[in-house]
Design a protein around this motif. Structure first.
Motif, mmCIF file in Angstrom:
data_model
loop_
_atom_site.group_PDB
_atom_site.id
_atom_site.type_symbol
_atom_site.label_atom_id
_atom_site.label_comp_id
_atom_site.label_asym_id
_atom_site.label_seq_id
_atom_site.Cartn_x
_atom_site.Cartn_y
_atom_site.Cartn_z
ATOM 1 N N CYS A 88 0.701 -1.215 -0.009
ATOM 2 C CA CYS A 88 -0.026 0.003 0.123
ATOM 3 C C CYS A 88 1.238 1.055 0.087
ATOM 4 O O CYS A 88 1.870 1.348 1.178
ATOM 5 C CB CYS A 88 -0.858 -0.121 1.526
ATOM 6 S SG CYS A 88 -2.355 1.715 0.934
ATOM 7 N N GLU A 91 -0.043 3.790 2.831
ATOM 8 C CA GLU A 91 0.511 4.109 3.448
ATOM 9 C C GLU A 91 1.588 3.607 3.957
ATOM 10 O O GLU A 91 2.554 3.096 5.337
ATOM 11 C CB GLU A 91 -1.065 2.925 4.400
ATOM 12 C CG GLU A 91 -2.060 2.818 4.662
ATOM 13 C CD GLU A 91 -2.618 2.258 4.891
ATOM 14 O OE1 GLU A 91 -2.782 2.013 6.280
ATOM 15 O OE2 GLU A 91 -3.004 0.789 4.656
ATOM 16 N N ARG A 95 0.675 -5.289 2.987
ATOM 17 C CA ARG A 95 -0.621 -5.388 3.617
ATOM 18 C C ARG A 95 -1.048 -6.928 2.974
ATOM 19 O O ARG A 95 -0.818 -7.187 2.109
ATOM 20 C CB ARG A 95 -1.911 -4.124 3.617
ATOM 21 C CG ARG A 95 -1.556 -3.004 4.583
ATOM 22 C CD ARG A 95 -3.159 -2.775 4.634
ATOM 23 N NE ARG A 95 -3.124 -1.786 5.441
ATOM 24 C CZ ARG A 95 -3.389 -1.827 6.352
ATOM 25 N NH1 ARG A 95 -3.437 -2.868 7.058
ATOM 26 N NH2 ARG A 95 -2.940 -0.566 7.587
ATOM 27 N N CYS A 118 -6.570 -0.902 -1.504
ATOM 28 C CA CYS A 118 -6.820 -1.261 -0.265
ATOM 29 C C CYS A 118 -7.671 -1.333 1.040
ATOM 30 O O CYS A 118 -8.568 -0.247 1.294
ATOM 31 C CB CYS A 118 -5.587 -0.275 0.449
ATOM 32 S SG CYS A 118 -5.113 -0.729 2.680
ATOM 33 N N CYS A 121 -7.383 1.201 4.241
ATOM 34 C CA CYS A 121 -7.548 1.983 4.003
ATOM 35 C C CYS A 121 -7.984 3.380 3.016
ATOM 36 O O CYS A 121 -8.541 4.002 2.658
ATOM 37 C CB CYS A 121 -6.376 3.060 3.595
ATOM 38 S SG CYS A 121 -4.827 2.714 1.892
HETATM 39 ZN ZN LIG Z 1 -3.434 1.440 2.550
#
Ligand SMILES: [Zn+2]
Ligand SMILES: [Zn+2]
Length: 179
Positions: A88, A91, A95, A118, A121
């Motif tokens: 990601c 971020e 993930r 994502c 987020c």
């Molecule tokens: Zn994310």
């Protein structure tokens, strides 16, 4: 059909139980077709959980197998191994992810460009990975390419825009080790 043959995955509004996704895929005939998949088909069938029975060679009987695959997959996920992962960019961290979060895919030879929304987020990231990273559950590339760009929520609306963006973008390598 390998996941790398998918070109776009879009959740249809309205159908929640189960969620239904419209999937566009590149067929062996050379054309692209649309299909509908449920959430389970999309996220669990690639793990073998869609296969509901196998022939037991000892007894020649058909026996259910999904439970064993489910136990195996659950055991690996519990120790921190994920069937799929992505990086990601907003971020700045790797993930875990399931195929239902893949928005757009494009493939060239051994490489797959992947736009992922994502699950945490909700923002878009574009990764460059190997086919195995997408097609083989629990195979995660150690290092992947990441487009260093913040995509607005409505960006990459079509596969054409995505491909244009992807092949003109510059990539930065990121490690994918999930802690
Ligand atoms: Zn994310
Ligand atoms: Zn076809």
């Amino acid at each position: 059909m390998p996941l790398s043959a998918f070109r776009s995955i879009e959740e249809l509004p309205g159908a929640a139980h189960p969620a239904v996704f419209r999937v566009r895929f590149e067929c062996e005939c050379g054309e692209e077709h649309d299909g509908l998949l449920t959430h389970d088909d999309l996220d669990w069938a690639p793990l073998g959980l869609g296969a509901c029975e196998f022939v037991n060679l000892m007894t020649s009987r058909h026996e259910p197998v999904a439970a064993e695959f489910a136990d195996l997959a659950a055991a690996r996920i519990k120790v921190g191994e994920w069937p799929w992962s992505f990086f990601c960019f907003p971020e700045e961290r790797p993930r875990p992810v399931f195929p239902s979060s893949f928005a757009l895919l494009t493939a060239a030879d051994a490489t797959v460009g992947l736009a992922v929304r994502c699950p945490d987020c909700r923002r878009l990231s574009v990764n460059l990975v190997t086919r195995a990273h997408v097609d083989v559950p629990f195979h995660n590339d150690r290092e992947i390419g990441v487009v260093e760009h913040m995509f607005p929520a409505d960006a990459l609306a079509t596969i054409d825009e995505f491909q244009a963006e992807l092949w003109s973008a510059s990539f930065d390598a990121r490690r994918l080790a999930l802690e």
